[in-house]
Design a protein around this motif. Structure first.
Motif, short mmCIF file in Angstrom:
data_model
loop_
_atom_site.label_atom_id
_atom_site.label_comp_id
_atom_site.label_asym_id
_atom_site.label_seq_id
_atom_site.Cartn_x
_atom_site.Cartn_y
_atom_site.Cartn_z
N VAL A 100 0.87 -1.23 -0.15
CA VAL A 100 -0.23 -0.05 -0.10
C VAL A 100 0.81 1.38 0.06
CG1 VAL A 100 -1.75 1.09 1.30
CG2 VAL A 100 -1.69 -1.20 1.17
N ASN A 101 0.79 1.95 -1.00
CA ASN A 101 1.35 3.33 -0.99
C ASN A 101 1.18 4.19 0.10
OD1 ASN A 101 -0.53 4.93 -2.25
ND2 ASN A 101 0.00 4.09 -4.18
N PRO A 102 1.95 5.40 0.12
CA PRO A 102 1.22 6.30 1.42
C PRO A 102 0.03 7.10 1.05
CG PRO A 102 3.80 6.53 1.02
CD PRO A 102 3.24 5.62 -0.16
N GLU A 103 -0.13 7.45 -0.01
CA GLU A 103 -1.36 7.98 -0.63
C GLU A 103 -2.65 7.25 -0.15
OE1 GLU A 103 -2.32 10.17 -4.55
OE2 GLU A 103 -3.45 8.53 -4.73
N THR A 104 -2.72 6.01 -0.67
CA THR A 104 -3.66 4.98 -0.48
C THR A 104 -3.79 4.70 1.25
OG1 THR A 104 -3.04 4.08 -2.55
CG2 THR A 104 -4.66 2.75 -1.06
N ALA A 105 -2.44 4.54 1.94
CA ALA A 105 -2.56 4.40 3.10
C ALA A 105 -3.17 5.39 4.12
CB ALA A 105 -1.29 4.22 3.89
N TYR A 106 -3.29 6.77 3.62
CA TYR A 106 -3.82 7.76 4.15
C TYR A 106 -5.31 7.81 3.96
CZ TYR A 106 -5.82 12.44 4.64
OH TYR A 106 -6.84 13.41 4.94
N VAL A 107 -5.52 7.32 2.58
CA VAL A 107 -7.23 7.11 2.42
C VAL A 107 -7.55 6.04 3.29
CG1 VAL A 107 -8.84 6.56 0.40
CG2 VAL A 107 -7.03 8.08 0.03
N PHE B 220 -10.75 6.80 6.31
CA PHE B 220 -12.17 6.67 6.25
C PHE B 220 -12.31 5.10 7.01
CE2 PHE B 220 -11.67 8.96 2.33
CZ PHE B 220 -12.86 9.98 2.46
N GLY B 221 -11.52 4.69 7.85
CA GLY B 221 -11.24 3.77 8.63
C GLY B 221 -11.46 2.22 8.03
N VAL C 6 -28.03 -0.01 -5.12
CA VAL C 6 -27.43 -0.25 -4.16
C VAL C 6 -26.81 1.17 -3.27
CG1 VAL C 6 -25.54 -1.35 -2.71
CG2 VAL C 6 -26.75 -2.61 -4.38
N GLU C 7 -27.32 1.36 -2.19
CA GLU C 7 -26.94 2.62 -1.55
C GLU C 7 -25.45 2.74 -1.06
OE1 GLU C 7 -27.83 5.17 2.47
OE2 GLU C 7 -29.00 3.49 2.07
N ILE C 8 -24.82 3.72 -1.44
CA ILE C 8 -23.40 3.75 -1.31
C ILE C 8 -23.25 4.46 0.14
CG2 ILE C 8 -21.22 4.81 -2.08
CD1 ILE C 8 -22.62 5.18 -4.72
N GLU C 9 -22.24 3.57 0.98
CA GLU C 9 -22.22 4.13 2.27
C GLU C 9 -21.24 4.97 2.33
OE1 GLU C 9 -20.74 0.51 4.40
OE2 GLU C 9 -22.80 -0.58 4.10
N PRO C 10 -21.17 6.02 3.26
CA PRO C 10 -20.27 7.14 3.51
C PRO C 10 -18.58 6.57 3.18
CG PRO C 10 -21.93 7.43 5.03
CD PRO C 10 -22.03 6.07 4.38
N LYS C 11 -18.42 5.36 4.11
CA LYS C 11 -16.95 4.99 3.96
C LYS C 11 -16.79 4.59 2.38
CE LYS C 11 -16.29 3.35 8.66
NZ LYS C 11 -15.94 2.24 9.32
N ILE C 12 -17.53 3.81 1.73
CA ILE C 12 -17.48 3.43 0.63
C ILE C 12 -17.25 4.62 -0.61
CG2 ILE C 12 -18.19 2.05 -1.38
CD1 ILE C 12 -17.05 0.24 0.70
N ALA C 13 -18.12 5.41 -0.22
CA ALA C 13 -18.21 7.06 -1.17
C ALA C 13 -16.73 7.60 -1.07
CB ALA C 13 -19.32 7.78 -0.46
#
Length: 550
Positions: free
Chosen positions: A48-55, A59-60, A372-379
């Motif tokens: 996992v690169n640092p940018e993705t790790a931050y994301v 979003f937990g 399908v409703e998009i949950e905030p984390k997935i959004a």
């Protein structure tokens, strides 16, 4: 019943789109899946690169499990659950268990289920055919319980859990005078129902008496045996048969293989397993975990039929970017936004490929299409993927659909696009804490044009100063990267998000010539400055392909 796992996985050297789209699409597939026997799980094909790790942290969401190979593993085949046995059971009992279970090998385990060895039919056959002297039963430290089981006997007196550890086996068919000269202290004596012989053996301090033909012992004999702690066993067999069978009561630990046997783990690739099995003349092989805990047995016939791994590819469709041994897996879907690659499947698959700036945009559309409703984390994940791939809507690959999706997802996630983008790009451009190898591999892809294989890495930052600093570190490492990846040349895009331009480093024979041919107006000494070029997919690769083919 354990569910069948279907992996949803992105490309090697994954970027934010690759990982975020895999997580989001696995979530969607589970939401619309009507097959209760199947479960979709996201995987990643690299660090996992640092940018993705931050994301993911923001979003937990936990990072998907790392997988590097799509080949079938031991865990994918049927493992025979042959029960492990104690090293103390008799050869006879082991043989009976093999016949009952129709197996040729028994795993030997301790009380903590650790594999200690193997006993096979060949070991038992050898034990029957070899000639053992009359002290072997004691040398093998044979438990009286084993002797009782082997001779189908019953305990008349004594401790069946004790062990015969000293002395020899004596057949007491002679007269009392001759017998007295034969019996020594701690011997095991096989006798008939003659009371005088039984008392004589006890007086000579034998450790055990086996009474043949189903006879017992008198109260006088039992009292004498009790006083001297002698074990007395009655067997229905005659003296000859009892003498022939008694060595079968020896524990299997005396015969089992303790070392130099082959084991496999659940994660071993079947391609490696087949090779090993072809080199080792064994019929069955134990499967253990990393701590040598016994799991089960496999044999060559288990490799004849097995289920391949089922995989959904997201954000790629080229073999060079997919998991190793992807041909050994069953690709069931492909969701991508890149050019059609060279990946082949054995059967028709669901292949969704759209000219959009991000796979995350396609996944967003599929949520909408399926209601399908998009949950905030997935959004949040999908919005981040779009921001990353389109450089906050500035890349020429970005379409109005991408921008609309990104803005809509930002509302659902409760974030501001610009604030999220700045934090992501700052995390991704923190080069000081990264090694050169990490920087070169964080967003690296291999491409082929004719006989030429070349790699392209893209490094993005919010300003030229950071890129100039990392540039000086990367140039000396290019030749090693070419050798490691077994490619002909390498290019590194140092992309300035704010000025929407790229400083291109070229490595390998002929690399600068190809780049200069693709961009004749580019200038620079140790690199080429490409004004307005920020997209690898839509700008750089098409130009390079045309340059190489020209």
């Amino acid at each position: 019943m354990e569910k069948k796992k279907v992996w949803v996985v992105g490309h090697k050297h994954p970027d934010s789109d690759s990982i975020c789209s895999a997580i989001s699409y696995a979530h969607l597939k589970n939401a619309i899946n009507k097959n209760e026997e199947v479960e979709f799980e996201a995987r990643r094909a690299g660090d996992v690169n640092p940018e993705t790790a931050y994301v993911l942290e923001r979003f937990g969401i936990e990072a998907p499990e790392l997988v590097l190979d799509a080949g079938s593993q031991v865990k994918d085949i049927k493992i025979r659950k042959t029960e492990g046995v104690s090293s103390h059971i008799s050869i006879r009992k082991a043989w009976d268990m093999m016949k009952d279970q129709n197996v040729a090998t028994l795993p030997v385990v301790n009380t903590r289920n650790k594999l200690e060895g193997l006993i096979v039919t060949g070991d038992i056959a050898e034990s029957y055919m070899d000639v053992y002297d009359n002290e072997t039963l004691a040398i093998a430290r044979t438990q009286y319980k084993n002797i009782i089981e082997t001779l189908a006997g019953k305990l008349l007196i004594g401790n069946e859990h004790g062990y015969f550890v000293k002395g020899k086996v004596v057949i007491g068919t002679a007269t009392a005078e001759v017998l007295k000269d034969k019996i020594e202290s701690d011997d095991l004596v096989i006798l008939s129902d003659r009371e005088d012989s039984q008392l004589l053996a006890i007086e000579e301090n034998c450790s055990c008496i086996v009474v043949s033909n189903g006879f017992g012992a008198s109260e006088k004999v039992l009292e004498a045996a009790k006083e001297k702690e002698v074990v007395i066993i009655s067997t229905p067999y005659d003296t000859f048969t009892a003498a022939r069978l008694i060595n079968q009561s020896m524990p299997i630990k005396f015969f089992m293989a303790r070392e130099n046997f082959t084991t496999f783990t659940l994660d071993d690739l079947l391609s490696d397993v087949k090779k090993t099995m072809s080199e080792v003349r064994h019929r069955d092989f134990p499967v253990v975990d990393d701590d040598m805990n016994y799991i089960g047995m496999i044999s060559r016939r288990n490799l004849l039929s097995f289920d391949k791994k089922q995989i959904i590819l997201v954000d790629h469709n080229e073999k060079s970017q997919a998991l190793d041994n992807i041909d050994d897996a069953e690709v069931v879907e492909i969701i991508d936004h890149h050019k059609i690659g060279d990946l082949q499947t054995l059967a028709p698959v669901y292949f969704r490929n759209q000219p959009l700036g991000c796979t995350g945009t396609i996944v967003y559309q599929m949520y909408k299409e399926n209601g399908v409703e998009i949950e905030p984390k997935i959004a949040g994940l999908l919005c981040s993927a779009i921001i990353s791939d389109t450089l906050m809507f500035r890349s020429p690959t970005c379409t109005p659909v991408d921008k609309m999706a990104g803005e809509e997802l930002a509302k659902i996630a409760g974030v501001e696009v610009e604030e999220l983008a700045i934090k992501m790009f700052e995390a991704g451009s923190n080069f000081a804490e990264k090694t050169v190898e990490e920087i070169l591999n964080q967003d690296f892809k291999i491409f082929h044009a004719g006989d030429i294989a070349f790699g392209v890495d893209q490094v993005s930052a919010m300003g030229k100063k950071q890129l100039d600093e990392v540039k000086a570190r990367l140039i000396p490492a290019l030749d090693d990267m070419i050798a490691e990846k077994k490619i002909d040349m390498i290019f590194v895009m140092l992309t300035d998000i704010l000025t929407e331009s790229t400083d291109l480093i070229c490595g390998g024979e002929g690399a600068r010539e190809i780049a200069s041919k693709a961009y004749p107006n580019a200038t620079g000494d140790d690199s080429l400055w490409l004004e307005g070029v920020v997209s690898r997919k839509k700008q750089l690769i098409p130009s390079f392909m045309a340059s190489i083919d020209a």
